[in-house]
Design a protein around this motif. Structure first.
Motif, mmCIF file in Angstrom:
data_model
loop_
_atom_site.group_PDB
_atom_site.id
_atom_site.type_symbol
_atom_site.label_atom_id
_atom_site.label_comp_id
_atom_site.label_asym_id
_atom_site.label_seq_id
_atom_site.Cartn_x
_atom_site.Cartn_y
_atom_site.Cartn_z
ATOM 1 N N ALA A 34 0.829 -1.215 0.000
ATOM 2 C CA ALA A 34 0.000 0.000 0.000
ATOM 3 C C ALA A 34 0.859 1.259 0.000
ATOM 4 C CB ALA A 34 -0.931 -0.003 1.209
ATOM 5 N N ALA A 35 1.953 1.234 0.738
ATOM 6 C CA ALA A 35 2.799 2.416 0.866
ATOM 7 C C ALA A 35 3.636 2.663 -0.377
ATOM 8 C CB ALA A 35 3.705 2.283 2.089
ATOM 9 N N PHE A 36 4.063 1.608 -1.058
ATOM 10 C CA PHE A 36 4.999 1.749 -2.169
ATOM 11 C C PHE A 36 4.438 1.327 -3.517
ATOM 12 C CE2 PHE A 36 7.720 0.703 1.557
ATOM 13 C CZ PHE A 36 8.229 1.963 1.732
ATOM 14 N N ASP A 37 3.193 0.891 -3.577
ATOM 15 C CA ASP A 37 2.549 0.402 -4.801
ATOM 16 C C ASP A 37 3.092 -0.948 -5.259
ATOM 17 O OD1 ASP A 37 0.841 2.593 -5.009
ATOM 18 O OD2 ASP A 37 2.339 3.727 -6.127
ATOM 19 N N VAL A 38 4.318 -1.255 -4.944
ATOM 20 C CA VAL A 38 4.878 -2.578 -5.259
ATOM 21 C C VAL A 38 5.668 -3.047 -4.049
ATOM 22 C CG1 VAL A 38 5.059 -2.264 -7.757
ATOM 23 C CG2 VAL A 38 6.937 -1.577 -6.318
ATOM 24 N N PRO A 39 5.593 -4.328 -3.728
ATOM 25 C CA PRO A 39 6.365 -4.796 -2.576
ATOM 26 C C PRO A 39 7.856 -4.602 -2.817
ATOM 27 C CG PRO A 39 4.847 -6.493 -3.367
ATOM 28 C CD PRO A 39 4.822 -5.370 -4.360
ATOM 29 N N GLN A 40 8.561 -4.097 -1.816
ATOM 30 C CA GLN A 40 10.000 -3.879 -1.910
ATOM 31 C C GLN A 40 10.780 -5.100 -1.455
ATOM 32 O OE1 GLN A 40 11.387 -0.791 -3.028
ATOM 33 N NE2 GLN A 40 9.291 -0.732 -3.723
ATOM 34 N N PHE A 41 10.116 -5.966 -0.697
ATOM 35 C CA PHE A 41 10.781 -7.134 -0.136
ATOM 36 C C PHE A 41 9.707 -8.050 0.419
ATOM 37 C CE2 PHE A 41 9.722 -5.977 4.088
ATOM 38 C CZ PHE A 41 9.645 -4.612 4.045
ATOM 39 N N SER A 42 10.114 -9.197 0.856
ATOM 40 C CA SER A 42 9.220 -10.118 1.547
ATOM 41 C C SER A 42 9.595 -10.109 3.023
ATOM 42 C CB SER A 42 9.380 -11.527 0.972
ATOM 43 O OG SER A 42 8.870 -12.477 1.886
ATOM 44 N N ALA A 43 8.630 -9.850 3.875
ATOM 45 C CA ALA A 43 8.895 -9.835 5.310
ATOM 46 C C ALA A 43 9.408 -11.199 5.782
ATOM 47 C CB ALA A 43 7.633 -9.446 6.080
ATOM 48 N N ARG A 44 8.861 -12.262 5.226
ATOM 49 C CA ARG A 44 9.319 -13.605 5.606
ATOM 50 C C ARG A 44 10.807 -13.784 5.312
ATOM 51 N NH1 ARG A 44 4.300 -14.140 4.256
ATOM 52 N NH2 ARG A 44 2.915 -15.491 5.438
ATOM 53 N N GLU A 45 11.212 -13.405 4.100
ATOM 54 C CA GLU A 45 12.625 -13.535 3.725
ATOM 55 C C GLU A 45 13.509 -12.644 4.590
ATOM 56 O OE1 GLU A 45 13.404 -13.021 -0.449
ATOM 57 O OE2 GLU A 45 11.638 -14.219 -0.970
ATOM 58 N N GLU A 46 13.059 -11.437 4.828
ATOM 59 C CA GLU A 46 13.868 -10.488 5.595
ATOM 60 C C GLU A 46 14.096 -10.991 7.022
ATOM 61 O OE1 GLU A 46 16.428 -7.899 5.922
ATOM 62 O OE2 GLU A 46 15.299 -7.726 4.069
ATOM 63 N N LEU A 47 13.064 -11.519 7.652
ATOM 64 C CA LEU A 47 13.199 -11.952 9.044
ATOM 65 C C LEU A 47 14.046 -13.208 9.196
ATOM 66 C CD1 LEU A 47 9.732 -11.160 10.609
ATOM 67 C CD2 LEU A 47 11.933 -10.186 11.214
ATOM 68 N N ARG A 48 14.327 -13.900 8.117
ATOM 69 C CA ARG A 48 15.211 -15.068 8.190
ATOM 70 C C ARG A 48 16.667 -14.666 8.428
ATOM 71 N NH1 ARG A 48 12.485 -17.392 3.130
ATOM 72 N NH2 ARG A 48 10.689 -18.427 4.037
ATOM 73 N N ARG A 49 17.000 -13.437 8.131
ATOM 74 C CA ARG A 49 18.370 -12.962 8.333
ATOM 75 C C ARG A 49 18.585 -12.676 9.815
ATOM 76 N NH1 ARG A 49 16.707 -10.094 3.452
ATOM 77 N NH2 ARG A 49 17.926 -10.958 1.726
ATOM 78 N N PRO A 50 19.647 -13.223 10.396
ATOM 79 C CA PRO A 50 19.834 -13.039 11.843
ATOM 80 C C PRO A 50 20.104 -11.590 12.249
ATOM 81 C CG PRO A 50 21.705 -14.203 10.870
ATOM 82 C CD PRO A 50 20.668 -14.067 9.795
#
Length: 174
Positions: A34-50
């Motif tokens: 909603a904020a960027f019109d297109v997803p910038q990343f996946s929250a699932r993928e991002e949270l996998r990074r320690p």
């Protein structure tokens, strides 16, 4: 009494890969879309990074804003602060930034870094209010329109955790 004033204050939650449920991750992705019109990343993928740190602002059990940062060594790099367009001007981004700075102080972070679109005057004003200064420009940083990014930094005293005053290395209009 204004209708917004009757709403409860947002709840700030820090998410980790272990604590995030599918609904929370879907909400973050929806806010980003909603904020960027297109997803910038996946929250699932991002949270996998320690090294990823994520805070979510929720009102009435629904996420309306989030902040994602990377904590590496003695630096916190704010990657994304996003608020759902229908929830803007309620102080959610400010609350998330303040929480991330509290975390930085608790963890003895020395530098907090971020990039912001040169045209995003509201965000630049917010970051300045929190003590950030402009240290450089990344030309054509944003791939969607080639806009420049302003690099901003906030420095903490390593001994006391106090914000160190700084001054702009470049001139930016706000």
């Amino acid at each position: 009494m204004r209708r917004d004033a009757a709403k409860s204050a947002p709840t700030l939650i820090q998410l980790t890969a272990e604590s995030a449920d599918d609904a929370a991750l879907d909400e973050i992705d929806a806010v980003a879309s909603a904020a960027f019109d297109v997803p910038q990343f996946s929250a699932r993928e991002e949270l996998r990074r320690p090294w990823t740190r994520c805070w979510v602002a929720r009102e009435e059990r629904r996420a309306f804003a989030f902040l994602i940062a990377w904590h590496v060594a003695d630096e916190l790099h704010v990657l994304n602060v996003a608020t759902c367009p229908t929830a803007r001007r309620r102080g959610l981004a400010t609350a998330l930034m303040r929480r991330s700075l509290e975390y930085a102080q608790e963890q003895r972070v020395r530098l907090v870094l971020l990039e912001v679109r040169r045209s995003n005057r509201a965000a630049i004003r917010l970051y300045r209010k929190l003590g950030f200064t402009a240290m450089g420009v990344r030309p054509r940083y944003y791939s969607d329109n080639g806009e420049d990014a302003v690099e901003m930094v906030l420095t903490f005293d390593p001994a006391t955790g106090a914000v160190q005053p700084g001054r702009d290395e470049i001139r930016i209009e706000v």
